[in-house]
Motif scaffolding. Structure first.
Motif, PDB file in Angstrom:
ATOM      1  N   LEU A 159     -32.349  -9.209-144.992  1.00 28.82           N
ATOM      2  CA  LEU A 159     -31.439  -8.292-144.303  1.00 28.82           C
ATOM      3  C   LEU A 159     -30.365  -9.024-143.517  1.00 28.82           C
ATOM      4  O   LEU A 159     -29.331  -8.457-143.174  1.00 28.82           O
ATOM      5  N   ALA A 160     -30.614 -10.294-143.191  1.00 31.31           N
ATOM      6  CA  ALA A 160     -29.623 -11.073-142.437  1.00 31.31           C
ATOM      7  C   ALA A 160     -28.504 -11.595-143.345  1.00 31.31           C
ATOM      8  O   ALA A 160     -27.592 -12.258-142.873  1.00 31.31           O
ATOM      9  N   HIS A 161     -28.612 -11.300-144.663  1.00 30.68           N
ATOM     10  CA  HIS A 161     -27.571 -11.713-145.608  1.00 30.68           C
ATOM     11  C   HIS A 161     -26.938 -10.482-146.255  1.00 30.68           C
ATOM     12  O   HIS A 161     -27.424  -9.367-146.076  1.00 30.68           O
ATOM     13  N   ASP A 162     -25.888 -10.698-147.024  1.00 32.92           N
ATOM     14  CA  ASP A 162     -25.322  -9.607-147.804  1.00 32.92           C
ATOM     15  C   ASP A 162     -26.358  -9.092-148.796  1.00 32.92           C
ATOM     16  O   ASP A 162     -27.283  -9.812-149.164  1.00 32.92           O
ATOM     17  N   PHE A 163     -26.179  -7.846-149.269  1.00 30.43           N
ATOM     18  CA  PHE A 163     -27.232  -7.191-150.061  1.00 30.43           C
ATOM     19  C   PHE A 163     -27.443  -7.840-151.429  1.00 30.43           C
ATOM     20  O   PHE A 163     -28.488  -7.644-152.060  1.00 30.43           O
ATOM     21  N   LEU A 164     -26.471  -8.615-151.906  1.00 33.60           N
ATOM     22  CA  LEU A 164     -26.625  -9.235-153.232  1.00 33.60           C
ATOM     23  C   LEU A 164     -27.256 -10.627-153.164  1.00 33.60           C
ATOM     24  O   LEU A 164     -27.582 -11.217-154.194  1.00 33.60           O
ATOM     25  N   TRP A 165     -27.471 -11.135-151.967  1.00 34.94           N
ATOM     26  CA  TRP A 165     -27.971 -12.499-151.796  1.00 34.94           C
ATOM     27  C   TRP A 165     -29.317 -12.698-152.479  1.00 34.94           C
ATOM     28  O   TRP A 165     -29.502 -13.611-153.270  1.00 34.94           O
ATOM     29  N   HIS A 203     -28.917 -12.247-156.414  1.00 32.75           N
ATOM     30  CA  HIS A 203     -28.229 -13.339-157.110  1.00 32.75           C
ATOM     31  C   HIS A 203     -29.181 -14.518-157.314  1.00 32.75           C
ATOM     32  O   HIS A 203     -29.180 -15.165-158.362  1.00 32.75           O
TER      33      HIS A 203
END
Lengths: 282, 282
Positions: free
Chosen positions: A98-104, A107
């Protein structure tokens, strides 16, 4: 016309226009035979995909609870060689995710060339459950359709073949399956009160799925709507779609493998000419 | 006007229009004092960034050999708290990395909210060295500018502050530094014949940098051209750019932290009212 419905290009679709039962021109026995043959062909195609390593395959499975994501993985892609095939399940995100963008996190699990990767749920959850339960502001999830299309284009530009399946189940069939789970002690571990609670949001999910399928059916990464009320029909539709997507690559893969073979043979011939400890002639 | 030159919006730039020496209105001593003060402020800002965890910071360092990427990391971002700051170096890709799209290994290293991440080289190598040495077909690297812009937008949409620095060094200064490395036994481990060989491609790299900077200077992720012939000027320029990018966020972070504090105090007061084993009054 295939057993699954391919959504071509960005256009608004309505799920009510698609029959979860599938069409009538195939019976169970015939379907199971066809599926078995398709799965064999899929395994052969996988071997060439793996050897040529020019493409990767990403299979995205989405659908409501009980729509058969696990069953599809078991029955359709189960026979594939595990050395070149993996499954990634996307559950409630961790705090690190959750601390990253949703595609992290998604990917990170993208398949390498030569590999098949199956996503059991996917980045689409971020415009489905997240939208239905308003877990982020509307502005944030609205921006995600574009991000998804661009991300999928990045993958296909690098040789990914993306196949997205919506397992289309009726409300009535879902009720039936939930009730069965309660009866069957071998299935009751799958029971969850949240499944019944999520049914309350049936309409909201329908809207969210319709938008996701409509906005993210691109020429490079189309959605396929799969009639999923009958498991054997669903399996046939998914198997057929996968095989028909890979079959056109076969010629190119074989040519590439022959080219590699030619080069290796020439190198071995070179060895024979120039070295004392050369490999023996065949 | 700052010490670094911010490239605003997509427009064609020419590196010859930028002086690698920097302007004359600051002397070395003054610059070093200013840099020290800026680094202190940076450390304070980092603490708030970390506590509030609403943004992440991605610092991209690019530049030719000897332009001072390592030195900048040591001198400018060295004082930061390592708990909230990391460096990722992108060298020649591994075979696993090459089996994925070019952003795969980069995305994996994107900073989490609250964190600062410094990229020592980056995804831009895929339109620099890869272009200069034709490691992929032109069509492939040409498509990457768009992929980069979209990827960076995905990150900024999720709260990333992206600062990209081109350390701008003159051909003459590079020669000087390479010769110094040969003389200095403590630096000669950094020597590499490839540094001299790469100098042959000076013009091709200039073109590649100009295109990367021109095409990927977006409002959400601008490039900064840093005069890098004098190390102390370079440090000042980078430090100033980072601090000025973060300073405007300070108010929002403080408000957020105060809000969290208020909620916690209310919860403790609630504890005091209702529980026998309550925390003592302050």
């Amino acid at each position: 016309m295939g057993y699954a419905h391919r959504v071509d290009g960005e256009r608004k679709i309505h799920l009510k226009d698609f029959d979860p039962h599938g069409h009538a021109d195939v019976g169970r026995e015939e379907a199971e035979e066809k599926t078995a043959r398709l799965c064999e062909e899929m395994t052969e195609l996988q071997e060439m995909l793996y050897a040529a390593s020019q493409h990767s395959v990403l299979i995205v499975l989405q659908g409501r609870d009980t729509s058969g994501k696990d069953g599809t993985i078991r029955k359709v892609t189960g026979p594939l060689n595990a050395q070149g095939c993996g499954v990634s399940s996307f559950k409630v995100p961790t705090s690190e995710e959750l601390a990253h963008d949703f595609l992290w996190r998604v990917h990170a699990k993208a398949p390498a060339r030569g590999q098949i990767r199956i996503f059991n749920r996917s980045h689409y959850e971020d415009v489905l459950v997240v939208r239905v339960h308003q877990l982020v502001p509307e502005k944030a999830w609205r921006a995600r359709y574009d991000h998804i299309n661009r991300f999928e284009e990045l993958l296909t530009d690098s040789g990914a073949i993306i196949l997205k399946f919506y397992l289309h189940i009726s409300r009535k069939e879902q009720e039936q399956r939930l009730l069965e789970r309660e009866q069957d002690p071998t299935k009751s571990w799958k029971l969850s009160t949240s499944d019944w609670q999520e049914r309350e949001y049936w309409g909201a999910y329908t809207e969210a799925y319709e938008d996701a399928i409509s906005r993210c059916s691109t020429s490079h990464a189309p959605w396929h709507i799969v009639p999923a009320d009958r498991k054997w029909f669903r399996n046939l539709a998914v198997a057929e779609t996968i095989v028909e997507a890979l079959r056109p690559c076969k010629k190119g893969w074989l040519a590439h493998l022959e080219e590699i073979g030619r080069r290796e043979k020439a190198a071995i011939a070179e060895l024979r000419r120039n070295h004392a400890s050369a490999p023996p002639h065949p």
